[in-house]
Design an enzyme around this catalytic site. Structure first.
Site, PDB file in Angstrom:
ATOM      1  N   HIS A   4      -6.680 -10.087  -4.225  1.00  0.00           N
ATOM      2  CA  HIS A   4      -5.681  -9.026  -3.999  1.00  0.00           C
ATOM      3  C   HIS A   4      -4.577  -9.095  -5.047  1.00  0.00           C
ATOM      4  O   HIS A   4      -3.387  -9.053  -4.722  1.00  0.00           O
ATOM      5  CB  HIS A   4      -5.095  -9.129  -2.591  1.00  0.00           C
ATOM      6  CG  HIS A   4      -6.036  -8.659  -1.511  1.00  0.00           C
ATOM      7  ND1 HIS A   4      -6.415  -7.337  -1.386  1.00  0.00           N
ATOM      8  CD2 HIS A   4      -6.704  -9.319  -0.528  1.00  0.00           C
ATOM      9  CE1 HIS A   4      -7.253  -7.207  -0.358  1.00  0.00           C
ATOM     10  NE2 HIS A   4      -7.447  -8.402   0.171  1.00  0.00           N
ATOM     11  N   ASP A  55      -0.045  -7.078  -3.963  1.00  0.00           N
ATOM     12  CA  ASP A  55      -1.450  -6.823  -3.631  1.00  0.00           C
ATOM     13  C   ASP A  55      -2.061  -6.027  -4.779  1.00  0.00           C
ATOM     14  O   ASP A  55      -1.436  -5.864  -5.835  1.00  0.00           O
ATOM     15  CB  ASP A  55      -1.560  -6.057  -2.292  1.00  0.00           C
ATOM     16  CG  ASP A  55      -2.862  -6.362  -1.553  1.00  0.00           C
ATOM     17  OD1 ASP A  55      -3.937  -6.195  -2.154  1.00  0.00           O
ATOM     18  OD2 ASP A  55      -2.807  -6.757  -0.373  1.00  0.00           O
ATOM     19  N   ARG A  95       0.853  -1.191   0.000  1.00  0.00           N
ATOM     20  CA  ARG A  95       0.000   0.000   0.000  1.00  0.00           C
ATOM     21  C   ARG A  95       0.892   1.245   0.000  1.00  0.00           C
ATOM     22  O   ARG A  95       0.570   2.241  -0.617  1.00  0.00           O
ATOM     23  CB  ARG A  95      -0.939  -0.031   1.187  1.00  0.00           C
ATOM     24  CG  ARG A  95      -2.215  -0.832   0.941  1.00  0.00           C
ATOM     25  CD  ARG A  95      -1.954  -2.234   0.374  1.00  0.00           C
ATOM     26  NE  ARG A  95      -3.162  -3.004   0.154  1.00  0.00           N
ATOM     27  CZ  ARG A  95      -3.698  -3.843   1.024  1.00  0.00           C
ATOM     28  NH1 ARG A  95      -3.090  -4.086   2.172  1.00  0.00           N
ATOM     29  NH2 ARG A  95      -4.798  -4.484   0.737  1.00  0.00           N
ATOM     30  N   GLU A 106      -9.931 -12.628   1.559  1.00  0.00           N
ATOM     31  CA  GLU A 106     -10.759 -11.640   0.870  1.00  0.00           C
ATOM     32  C   GLU A 106     -10.778 -11.822  -0.650  1.00  0.00           C
ATOM     33  O   GLU A 106     -10.472 -10.903  -1.396  1.00  0.00           O
ATOM     34  CB  GLU A 106     -10.273 -10.224   1.229  1.00  0.00           C
ATOM     35  CG  GLU A 106     -10.333  -9.954   2.717  1.00  0.00           C
ATOM     36  CD  GLU A 106      -9.821  -8.573   3.102  1.00  0.00           C
ATOM     37  OE1 GLU A 106     -10.389  -7.997   4.033  1.00  0.00           O
ATOM     38  OE2 GLU A 106      -8.848  -8.074   2.496  1.00  0.00           O
TER      39      GLU A 106
HETATM   40  C1  ACM Z   1      -6.320  -9.212   6.301  1.00  0.00           C
HETATM   41  O1  ACM Z   1      -6.262  -8.339   7.169  1.00  0.00           O
HETATM   42  N1  ACM Z   1      -7.067  -9.042   5.210  1.00  0.00           N
HETATM   43  C2  ACM Z   1      -5.570 -10.443   6.385  1.00  0.00           C
END
Ligand code: ACM
Ligand code: ZN
Length: 738
Positions: A270, A196, A167, A334
């Site tokens: 991701h 990511d 990030r 996610e």
């Molecule tokens: C996470 O915080 N998505 C592993």
């Protein structure tokens, strides 16, 4: 100068150990510290005499020893003459239950003796010795070390810290600085989040485009201002990456300090940065762009496309060659299943592999990667979502959505690393007010100290818990100083609960020992959060103060005015302040009185708020529920779970008619308005009956506010979205000034 005057305000002088307080400077606390009747060791300036019995000292450790001592004393002239420093192999407590790192450190009768069978044990003994050594000799030019015998080994074998370098990028130099601090706290795993949606940060020789293109995004993103970071290329693209050479150097530097770097290459979700480079690896074929905001993206690797597996195997081929770590992290969290549901290739794979559904497909991806990694002699670890659809046979689970996933995996006889977002998420704030902009959530130091990785795990499976880890996701942490602030001092609390035997843990005693640790952060130039605030907790009939600095007196006000030196005081043993019955909307403001009499940072909390129900047309992200927009705190947030559309509303409905001089609604990632996820197009409205609404003000840079005419009464406030925006919505607070 500034640093030193702050230290003077905060701390009693720390002059190394004396006979009665050997332990008082040690963090994490060793297993046992015993004073003995041997003669004290008296050191003078002069080079150390180092002996290696049974050839247990290797050249690298010896070289590290000198480097560390020179850094500690800030000089090449080491005050280490006058005793023999002996390295000796063997220690029965080492390697117990696979936890390497045990050592004996014995001081007395002209010897400082370090006994350990392993490099990490020697390294930890050196760290403990460094904590015992003052930075300068006393007035006689001597350092007197009391005779003692320290026996030590870790409670858990995985004492981790995760750094998100995606990030926002951090420099290799800074990562080494971080490694020094982690190692000094006996942390032994650096989990490195390298890919990511918002960037691909690891050079892969076979696919140079991954970093040539995927490491860069068009803007800093996350609603941040461009000047909040300096990592831009010549064309103004934002990002960066680590070359394989830089990675090898960081891995070597960490290994010397007892730290294993566990790389994380995220899959199957991701993955937007990789898809931006290779759109054919997504279900729709793109086009895709490197992400500019956080959250979860629907576009993920196409699990029905064999080219994806070939690509990932090529990537892991290079990754395993770079990182000696036994574990390789594949993410797994996610991953939305939307694209897979609508993709012919994915559906064909579900059929051909006899899978139940898309969760089965996620499980298939992880199993396949596990098999590939096992062939390279590696073990797969992933976030707790890898349990969904069935766990791969030998996978290790990193439990982040609480401990539930970890406990379930342990009961299936899988190894587990606990990193619940209730205790271990260092991107959450350390106090309720006055903190830098963050992602929301609240984890103060004492909460970290309460972390117990085996809590709720049946005894017969407790051995499956390898340990714990703190995670630093960096969405809203664009620079390294800010990262340091989020890491320290919480990493010390984490380190202690993962190293020290449970029965030795004491929050009270830890706070005392942290004085010495704060001085070490200061000396390392590490921007730790100073313990100069006050936590204001709601208790029945009033509030209770918990100063960061143990037992500090508190000056406070209940009328919203600034607390000053002669404001009412609360003192240790009596930190509870009553709020007059019937009083509403009481703004409690408080400051700690530091040791030199100066006042620490201002903290506040509004108590006895009028009761309000918050209703939203959006759902919520995790535990950031709507009511957090009317709980008296700007730090806690309501976070809508999608992009808001025109007509969406968030309303605060009071149970009684209200009056106020001024009303305000604050949105966005910044505590004072603005930043990412703010409301771009919208209005603040008021209603007397909850049905007819009157517009008060439009939102500007995330805030709308209005002065109300005398005598105005209202039952509800709401924000109404009037235009389209790309970002989601954070509502921090509806505020009423009476
Ligand atoms: C996470 O915080 N998505 C592993
Ligand atoms: Zn697909």
């Amino acid at each position: 100068m500034k640093l030193f005057s702050f230290l003077a305000a905060l701390l009693l002088p720390v002059v190394g150990a004396n006979a009665s307080s050997l332990e008082s400077v040690l963090v994490p606390l060793p297993v046992s510290v015993e004073e003995t009747s041997a003669a004290p060791v008296v050191l003078k300036v002069g080079p150390p005499v180092i002996e290696s019995w049974d050839e247990s000292l290797d050249i690298q450790t010896a070289s590290y020893f000198f480097t560390a001592m020179k850094k500690h004393f800030g000089s090449d002239e080491l005050p280490l003459a006058g005793a023999k420093i002996i390295f000796k192999g063997g220690f029965y407590g080492d390697d117990v239950y696979g936890r390497t790192g045990g050592y004996w450190l014995t001081i007395g009768d002209g010897e400082i003796r370090i006994t350990s069978r392993t490099h990490s044990g020697q390294f930890y003994a050196i760290q403990t010795l460094l904590q015992l050594l003052p930075r300068t000799p006393d007035a006689n030019g001597e350092i007197v070390l009391p005779p003692c015998k320290i026996r030590d080994y870790p409670r858990f074998s995985w004492r981790g810290f995760m750094l998100d370098s995606v990030r926002h990028y951090q420099s290799p130099e800074w990562i080494k600085k971080l490694i020094d601090v982690l190692a000094s706290q006996k942390i032994n795993v650096l989990h490195w989040h390298l890919t990511d949606d918002q960037g691909w940060r690891i050079e892969i020789k076979k696919y140079p485009q991954l970093t040539a293109k995927g490491a860069w995004r068009s803007h800093i993103g996350f609603g941040l201002k461009p000047e909040q970071s300096s990592y831009y290329d010549a064309d103004g693209n934002y990002g960066g990456f680590y070359t394989q050479e830089q990675i090898r150097e960081i891995v070597r530097y960490a290994a010397m300090r007892g730290i294993t770097i566990v790389p994380e290459i995220e899959l199957p979700g991701h993955a937007l940065a990789a898809l931006a480079v290779f759109p054919q690896l997504g279900c729709t074929g793109g086009p895709y762009e490197v992400g500019l905001k956080g959250g979860v993206f629907d576009d993920v690797y196409c699990a029905g496309n064999e080219a994806v597996y070939a690509f990932l195997e090529d990537v892991f081929e290079e990754v395993v060659a770079l990182f000696p770590s036994k574990f390789v992290h594949v993410g797994g969290d996610e991953c939305p299943k939307l694209r897979w549901r609508n993709c012919p290739k994915c559906q064909a794979k579900i059929r051909s592999e006899n899978l139940k559904n898309e969760h089965g497909l996620q499980s298939y991806v992880i199993r396949r990667m596990e098999k590939f990694l096992a062939g390279k002699g590696k073990r797969l670890i992933g976030w707790d979502e890898i349990l969904e659809g069935g766990l791969a046979p030998n996978a290790t689970v990193m439990s982040w959505r609480g401990a539930t996933g970890g406990i379930a995996a342990a009961k299936l006889n899988h190894d587990v690393v606990m990193t619940p977002n209730s205790h271990c998420y260092f991107d959450y704030s350390q106090a309720r007010t006055g903190e830098p902009n963050g992602i929301g959530g609240f984890i103060p130091l004492d909460r970290v100290y309460k972390f117990n990785p085996t809590e709720g795990v049946p005894t017969e499976f407790a051995g499956r818990i390898l340990g714990g880890q703190a995670n630093l996701w960096t969405e809203y942490i664009p620079d390294e100083k800010h990262a340091e602030y989020m890491i320290a001092p919480r990493i010390s609390a984490l380190a202690e609960v993962l190293w020290t035997p449970k029965e030795r843990l004491s929050w009270d005693n830890f706070q005392d020992r942290m004085d010495a640790q704060y001085a070490r952060y200061e000396a390392a130039g590490f921007n730790y959060r100073k313990p100069d605030g006050v936590l204001i907790r709601a208790v029945s009939g009033g509030v209770s103060f918990s100063p960061d600095l143990k037992d500090a007196p508190i000056v406070y006000t209940l009328d919203g005015s600034e607390p000053v030196a002669d404001s009412p005081r609360a003192t240790a043993g009596n930190y509870i302040v009553k709020i007059p019955e019937g009083a509403t909307n009481v703004r409690v403001r408080a400051r700690a009185v530091l040791r030199d009499g100066s006042l620490g940072r201002l903290n506040e909390r509004v108590m006895n708020l009028p009761k309000a129900k918050v209703i939203s047309t959006l759902g919520s992200v995790e535990a950031n529920f709507p009511e957090r927009a009317a709980d008296g705190s700007r730090t806690s947030i309501y976070w809508g779970d999608r992009v808001p559309h025109p007509g969406d509303t968030v309303s605060a409905i009071f149970d009684k008619l209200q009056h106020a001089k001024r009303v305000r609604c604050i949105t966005g990632k910044n505590e004072n308005g603005g930043g990412g996820d703010r409301l771009v197009h919208g209005v603040l409205e008021m209603s007397e009956d909850g049905t007819v609404w009157r517009e008060l003000a439009a939102f500007e840079d995330g805030i709308a506010e209005a002065t109300l005419p005398e005598g105005t009464r209202f039952k509800a406030l709401r924000l109404r979205v009037t235009g389209r925006q790309d970002e989601w919505l954070v509502v921090r607070e509806f505020e009423c000034e009476r």
